[in-house]
Design an enzyme around this catalytic site. Sequence first.
Site, mmCIF file in Angstrom:
data_model
loop_
_atom_site.group_PDB
_atom_site.id
_atom_site.type_symbol
_atom_site.label_atom_id
_atom_site.label_comp_id
_atom_site.label_asym_id
_atom_site.label_seq_id
_atom_site.Cartn_x
_atom_site.Cartn_y
_atom_site.Cartn_z
ATOM 1 N N ALA A 233 0.902 -1.078 -0.093
ATOM 2 C CA ALA A 233 0.197 -0.160 0.027
ATOM 3 C C ALA A 233 0.777 1.091 0.180
ATOM 4 O O ALA A 233 2.057 1.080 0.650
ATOM 5 C CB ALA A 233 -0.682 0.047 1.138
ATOM 6 N N GLY B 277 0.210 -4.994 0.852
ATOM 7 C CA GLY B 277 -0.715 -5.044 -0.224
ATOM 8 C C GLY B 277 -0.636 -5.660 -1.356
ATOM 9 O O GLY B 277 -1.466 -5.926 -1.908
ATOM 10 N N GLU C 152 -0.791 -9.241 -0.544
ATOM 11 C CA GLU C 152 -2.387 -9.590 -0.457
ATOM 12 C C GLU C 152 -2.927 -9.374 -1.651
ATOM 13 O O GLU C 152 -4.116 -10.365 -1.674
ATOM 14 C CB GLU C 152 -2.565 -8.366 0.693
ATOM 15 C CG GLU C 152 -2.262 -8.641 2.019
ATOM 16 C CD GLU C 152 -2.506 -7.423 3.137
ATOM 17 O OE1 GLU C 152 -2.195 -6.486 2.483
ATOM 18 O OE2 GLU C 152 -3.207 -7.673 4.123
ATOM 19 N N GLU D 168 4.409 -5.355 7.225
ATOM 20 C CA GLU D 168 3.724 -4.317 8.114
ATOM 21 C C GLU D 168 4.130 -3.967 9.584
ATOM 22 O O GLU D 168 4.120 -2.980 9.899
ATOM 23 C CB GLU D 168 2.158 -4.556 7.961
ATOM 24 C CG GLU D 168 1.557 -4.440 6.810
ATOM 25 C CD GLU D 168 1.440 -5.393 5.757
ATOM 26 O OE1 GLU D 168 2.309 -6.435 5.874
ATOM 27 O OE2 GLU D 168 0.776 -5.475 4.917
HETATM 28 N N1 COA Z 1 4.563 2.998 -0.450
HETATM 29 C C1 COA Z 1 5.007 4.255 -1.190
HETATM 30 N N2 COA Z 1 6.165 4.361 -1.801
HETATM 31 C C2 COA Z 1 6.807 3.366 -2.044
HETATM 32 C C3 COA Z 1 6.513 2.063 -1.731
HETATM 33 C C4 COA Z 1 5.336 1.822 -0.540
HETATM 34 N N3 COA Z 1 4.878 0.939 -0.134
HETATM 35 N N4 COA Z 1 7.420 1.063 -1.887
HETATM 36 C C5 COA Z 1 8.519 1.761 -2.564
HETATM 37 N N5 COA Z 1 7.949 3.036 -2.712
HETATM 38 C C6 COA Z 1 8.826 4.273 -3.625
HETATM 39 C C7 COA Z 1 9.835 4.650 -2.469
HETATM 40 O O1 COA Z 1 9.450 5.623 -1.538
HETATM 41 C C8 COA Z 1 10.615 5.344 -3.805
HETATM 42 O O2 COA Z 1 10.352 6.311 -4.039
HETATM 43 P P1 COA Z 1 11.070 7.787 -4.390
HETATM 44 O O3 COA Z 1 11.912 7.355 -5.831
HETATM 45 O O4 COA Z 1 10.190 8.759 -4.677
HETATM 46 O O5 COA Z 1 11.704 7.852 -3.142
HETATM 47 C C9 COA Z 1 10.410 4.242 -5.062
HETATM 48 O O6 COA Z 1 9.273 3.658 -4.535
HETATM 49 C C10 COA Z 1 11.474 3.480 -5.193
HETATM 50 O O7 COA Z 1 11.763 2.380 -3.960
HETATM 51 P P2 COA Z 1 13.094 2.267 -3.220
HETATM 52 O O8 COA Z 1 12.982 2.280 -1.767
HETATM 53 O O9 COA Z 1 14.024 3.565 -3.469
HETATM 54 O O10 COA Z 1 13.652 0.916 -3.729
HETATM 55 P P3 COA Z 1 14.779 -0.033 -3.343
HETATM 56 O O11 COA Z 1 15.062 -0.950 -4.297
HETATM 57 O O12 COA Z 1 15.893 0.535 -2.521
HETATM 58 O O13 COA Z 1 13.645 -0.860 -2.250
HETATM 59 C C11 COA Z 1 12.023 -2.098 -1.447
HETATM 60 C C12 COA Z 1 12.802 -1.781 -2.476
HETATM 61 C C13 COA Z 1 10.498 -2.575 -2.004
HETATM 62 C C14 COA Z 1 12.418 -2.929 -0.378
HETATM 63 C C15 COA Z 1 11.395 -0.653 -0.608
HETATM 64 O O14 COA Z 1 10.835 0.073 -1.486
HETATM 65 C C16 COA Z 1 10.499 -0.911 0.512
HETATM 66 O O15 COA Z 1 10.850 -1.573 1.533
HETATM 67 N N6 COA Z 1 9.292 -0.540 0.243
HETATM 68 C C17 COA Z 1 8.138 -0.621 1.160
HETATM 69 C C18 COA Z 1 7.563 -2.032 1.543
HETATM 70 C C19 COA Z 1 6.529 -2.094 2.602
HETATM 71 O O16 COA Z 1 7.033 -1.838 3.685
HETATM 72 N N7 COA Z 1 5.372 -2.287 2.207
HETATM 73 C C20 COA Z 1 4.377 -2.619 3.083
HETATM 74 C C21 COA Z 1 3.366 -1.212 3.132
HETATM 75 S S1 COA Z 1 2.324 -1.516 4.154
#
Ligand code: COA
Length: 258
Positions: free
Chosen positions: A66, A112, A115, A135
């Site tokens: 999400a 999400g 999910e 989460e």
């Molecule tokens: N919500 C909002 N933005 C998200 C996102 C999320 N769940 N997941 C990734 N993004 C965005 C990042 O903020 C970043 O945006 P920016 O370039 O404007 O800063 C972009 O997507 C790229 O992500 P980034 O974190 O730079 O890539 P990465 O390869 O370093 O890491 C992940 C990849 C998936 C490990 C990392 O993005 C992450 O942990 N995301 C969140 C996962 C999460 O907790 N999901 C559950 C949500 S309830």
Amino acid sequence: MNFENIIVSQKENIAIVTINRPTKLNALNKKTIEELHVAFSTLESDAHVKAIIITGSGEKAFVAGADISEFANFNMVEGTELARQGQKILFDFVQNLSTPVIAAVNGFALGGGLELAMAAHFRVASNNAKMGLPEVSLGVIPGYGGTQRLPQLVGKGKAMEMIMTAGMISAEEAKEWGLVNYVMEQEELLPFCEKLASKISRNSSIAIAAAIRAINANYTNCVNGFAVEIEQFGLSFDTSDFKEGTTAFLEKRKPDFA
Ligand code: COA
């Protein structure tokens, strides 16, 4: 269908829904969830569409969760509504569609994203996919059905571990755990899902819809799945597809379902 955050395409009678926010790793914001609802509703009501594949754009992510930026300032009431509305218009909605939905998990499927993949009828992953419900690392719990569907798919112990550790598992582990049915090279993922969808499309969509209802009944509180199966089995006998399927068998030809 024209959308801001998703792309819907069709190959013969198979629809492909692609979540298209690659710069945000296809994170599900409100707009995307609403667009997915409209797309799935429209495809469900199109009798020509026999199967739907849901995937993410780019090579990195299916859906990375999400959109955290949208709910970071929410209070309890807003958080409750976020989960309630999302479950209603997307996650439960997809699970209960009569049209089969295959999730082609082409990279990160987190929160999400996992999910959504779990709400689909089954899943195929690319070999670079990583899956998890992170989460609790954000101080919240899965709210789009993750605490319910993950134990149904992988068992309670593994679900507890995945949710408590907030860790990610590989595509191969996901296959071993029963979370995905197959693991493919990334470039083979969509062609393989299309082949599966095409195989599905040759069967009776009326019978498939009835089977989805009966299978889902087992996962619905206070509903006797065996009773639903008997009811859906009986109803099949009154359908044109049943007449065609059995007649075709007896006439030693392939059925031609509507
Ligand atoms: N919500 C909002 N933005 C998200 C996102 C999320 N769940 N997941 C990734 N993004 C965005 C990042 O903020 C970043 O945006 P920016 O370039 O404007 O800063 C972009 O997507 C790229 O992500 P980034 O974190 O730079 O890539 P990465 O390869 O370093 O890491 C992940 C990849 C998936 C490990 C990392 O993005 C992450 O942990 N995301 C969140 C996962 C999460 O907790 N999901 C559950 C949500 S309830």
